[in-house]
Design a protein around this motif. Structure first.
Motif, PDB file in Angstrom:
ATOM      1  N   LEU A 123     -71.433  29.513 -43.148  1.00 41.55           N
ATOM      2  CA  LEU A 123     -71.089  30.497 -44.188  1.00 41.55           C
ATOM      3  C   LEU A 123     -69.767  30.159 -44.867  1.00 41.55           C
ATOM      4  O   LEU A 123     -69.642  30.267 -46.084  1.00 41.55           O
ATOM      5  CB  LEU A 123     -71.014  31.904 -43.592  1.00 41.55           C
ATOM      6  CG  LEU A 123     -72.330  32.486 -43.095  1.00 41.55           C
ATOM      7  CD1 LEU A 123     -72.091  33.850 -42.453  1.00 41.55           C
ATOM      8  CD2 LEU A 123     -73.341  32.623 -44.224  1.00 41.55           C
ATOM      9  N   SER A 124     -68.771  29.711 -44.071  1.00 42.32           N
ATOM     10  CA  SER A 124     -67.463  29.485 -44.684  1.00 42.32           C
ATOM     11  C   SER A 124     -67.472  28.233 -45.555  1.00 42.32           C
ATOM     12  O   SER A 124     -66.679  28.115 -46.478  1.00 42.32           O
ATOM     13  CB  SER A 124     -66.370  29.401 -43.618  1.00 42.32           C
ATOM     14  OG  SER A 124     -66.677  28.370 -42.714  1.00 42.32           O
ATOM     15  N   ALA A 162     -65.491  39.161 -44.798  1.00 40.43           N
ATOM     16  CA  ALA A 162     -66.880  39.599 -44.967  1.00 40.43           C
ATOM     17  C   ALA A 162     -67.789  38.897 -43.949  1.00 40.43           C
ATOM     18  O   ALA A 162     -68.727  39.497 -43.425  1.00 40.43           O
ATOM     19  CB  ALA A 162     -67.353  39.330 -46.390  1.00 40.43           C
ATOM     20  N   ILE A 163     -67.486  37.629 -43.647  1.00 36.30           N
ATOM     21  CA  ILE A 163     -68.302  36.900 -42.653  1.00 36.30           C
ATOM     22  C   ILE A 163     -68.199  37.609 -41.300  1.00 36.30           C
ATOM     23  O   ILE A 163     -69.215  37.877 -40.645  1.00 36.30           O
ATOM     24  CB  ILE A 163     -67.842  35.427 -42.518  1.00 36.30           C
ATOM     25  CG1 ILE A 163     -68.161  34.652 -43.798  1.00 36.30           C
ATOM     26  CG2 ILE A 163     -68.510  34.753 -41.314  1.00 36.30           C
ATOM     27  CD1 ILE A 163     -67.676  33.204 -43.792  1.00 36.30           C
ATOM     28  N   ARG A 164     -66.959  37.929 -40.910  1.00 38.37           N
ATOM     29  CA  ARG A 164     -66.770  38.605 -39.611  1.00 38.37           C
ATOM     30  C   ARG A 164     -67.557  39.904 -39.581  1.00 38.37           C
ATOM     31  O   ARG A 164     -68.249  40.227 -38.626  1.00 38.37           O
ATOM     32  CB  ARG A 164     -65.275  38.897 -39.379  1.00 38.37           C
ATOM     33  CG  ARG A 164     -64.565  37.760 -38.637  1.00 38.37           C
ATOM     34  CD  ARG A 164     -63.177  38.196 -38.177  1.00 38.37           C
ATOM     35  NE  ARG A 164     -62.286  38.419 -39.308  1.00 38.37           N
ATOM     36  CZ  ARG A 164     -61.628  37.452 -39.933  1.00 38.37           C
ATOM     37  NH1 ARG A 164     -61.747  36.215 -39.536  1.00 38.37           N
ATOM     38  NH2 ARG A 164     -60.849  37.716 -40.959  1.00 38.37           N
ATOM     39  N   LYS A 165     -67.474  40.644 -40.691  1.00 37.22           N
ATOM     40  CA  LYS A 165     -68.162  41.938 -40.765  1.00 37.22           C
ATOM     41  C   LYS A 165     -69.678  41.741 -40.687  1.00 37.22           C
ATOM     42  O   LYS A 165     -70.389  42.480 -39.998  1.00 37.22           O
ATOM     43  CB  LYS A 165     -67.773  42.615 -42.093  1.00 37.22           C
ATOM     44  CG  LYS A 165     -68.368  43.972 -42.305  1.00 37.22           C
ATOM     45  CD  LYS A 165     -67.694  44.996 -41.415  1.00 37.22           C
ATOM     46  CE  LYS A 165     -68.448  46.313 -41.443  1.00 37.22           C
ATOM     47  NZ  LYS A 165     -68.038  47.190 -40.370  1.00 37.22           N
ATOM     48  N   ARG A 166     -70.193  40.732 -41.385  1.00 34.44           N
ATOM     49  CA  ARG A 166     -71.647  40.519 -41.408  1.00 34.44           C
ATOM     50  C   ARG A 166     -72.178  40.170 -40.022  1.00 34.44           C
ATOM     51  O   ARG A 166     -73.255  40.611 -39.640  1.00 34.44           O
ATOM     52  CB  ARG A 166     -72.003  39.395 -42.401  1.00 34.44           C
ATOM     53  CG  ARG A 166     -71.877  39.860 -43.847  1.00 34.44           C
ATOM     54  CD  ARG A 166     -71.824  38.701 -44.791  1.00 34.44           C
ATOM     55  NE  ARG A 166     -73.105  38.056 -44.971  1.00 34.44           N
ATOM     56  CZ  ARG A 166     -73.252  36.836 -45.517  1.00 34.44           C
ATOM     57  NH1 ARG A 166     -72.195  36.144 -45.881  1.00 34.44           N
ATOM     58  NH2 ARG A 166     -74.444  36.330 -45.679  1.00 34.44           N
ATOM     59  N   ILE A 167     -71.398  39.382 -39.273  1.00 34.62           N
ATOM     60  CA  ILE A 167     -71.855  39.009 -37.922  1.00 34.62           C
ATOM     61  C   ILE A 167     -71.874  40.256 -37.025  1.00 34.62           C
ATOM     62  O   ILE A 167     -72.819  40.489 -36.271  1.00 34.62           O
ATOM     63  CB  ILE A 167     -70.969  37.888 -37.328  1.00 34.62           C
ATOM     64  CG1 ILE A 167     -71.165  36.605 -38.152  1.00 34.62           C
ATOM     65  CG2 ILE A 167     -71.295  37.641 -35.856  1.00 34.62           C
ATOM     66  CD1 ILE A 167     -70.279  35.452 -37.764  1.00 34.62           C
TER      67      ILE A 167
END
Ligand code: AMP
Length: 216
Positions: A123-124, A162-167
């Motif tokens: 993702l990153s 946002a990646i942390r939140k999505r996981i």
């Protein structure tokens, strides 16, 4: 054949859905793509959805349900891939009711299995062509040098917060869908670590093994 692709963000569902759709002549129905198109068009649904998507959250179930069911009806497609839907148990239950009423059950739900480190890397380092929607990866599939760099963007929901939140959201809200389909005997697991062609070959293999035992 009607199948759904299920798994964490960054699992490569979109890429594999495109390949599967081409190979098997299936319609590709992606709620993420439908939502991004609505945002681009500035529709009321798009404006509402943008707040959730950019923050790495799920768009409310009722909104996505309508989009997904409308797409299934509008595509007038008996054979399709659902990419990114359902993502909650509530969505899975609604979808089940909807498909049973149409006498068109899902044949298989392909579950992409991969560790968090691979998700974060994908993702990153993902970049997207603003106009074509083509996905790139900075290491494994860098954007070709002849493309105007200003057309290559990072999705707002691929920013670190946002990646942390999505996981986190995936683990709480989406993972229970795995059990839902496992109980129905529809879940087919695939190791989603590796190159996209390697994963595509694994999907064909597990799908064939599944459809040999459960004809659909
Ligand atoms: P995707 O392109 O599938 O990763 O989807 C991008 C974003 O759209 C997700 O992070 C959610 O915010 C939203 N979204 C897509 N599909 C769904 C769904 N089935 N339920 C809720 N939100 C969704």
């Amino acid at each position: 054949m009607r199948i759904a692709l299920f798994g964490p963000p960054g699992a490569g569902k979109g890429t594999q859905a495109t390949l599967l759709a081409e190979r098997h002549g299936l319609c590709h129905i992606s709620t993420g793509n439908i939502l991004r198109a609505a945002i681009k068009a500035g529709t009321p649904v798009g404006l509402e959805a943008k707040k959730y998507i950019d923050a790495g959250q799920l768009v409310p179930d009722e909104v996505v349900r309508t989009l997904a069911e409308d797409a299934i009806i509008a595509e007038d497609c008996d054979q399709y891939i659902l990419d990114g839907y359902p993502r909650t148990v509530q969505q899975a239950e609604w979808l089940n009711t909807f498909l049973v009423a149409r006498n068109t059950p899902l044949c298989a739900v392909i579950f992409f299995v991969l560790p968090d480190e691979v998700i974060i890397d994908r993702l990153s380092k993902r970049r997207v062509h603003k106009e074509t929607g083509e996905n790139y990866h900075l290491d494994h599939k860098p954007p070709p040098p002849d493309i105007d760099p200003s057309l290559i963007i990072q999705r707002p929901d691929d920013q670190p917060d946002a990646i942390r939140k999505r996981i986190q959201v995936y683990k709480i809200e989406t993972q229970p869908v795995e059990d839902y389909y496992r109980r129905q005997g529809a879940l087919v697991e695939v190791d989603a670590v590796g190159g996209f062609e390697e994963i595509a070959a694994r999907i064909e293999e597990v799908l064939k093994a599944h459809t040999d035992t459960v004809p659909c």
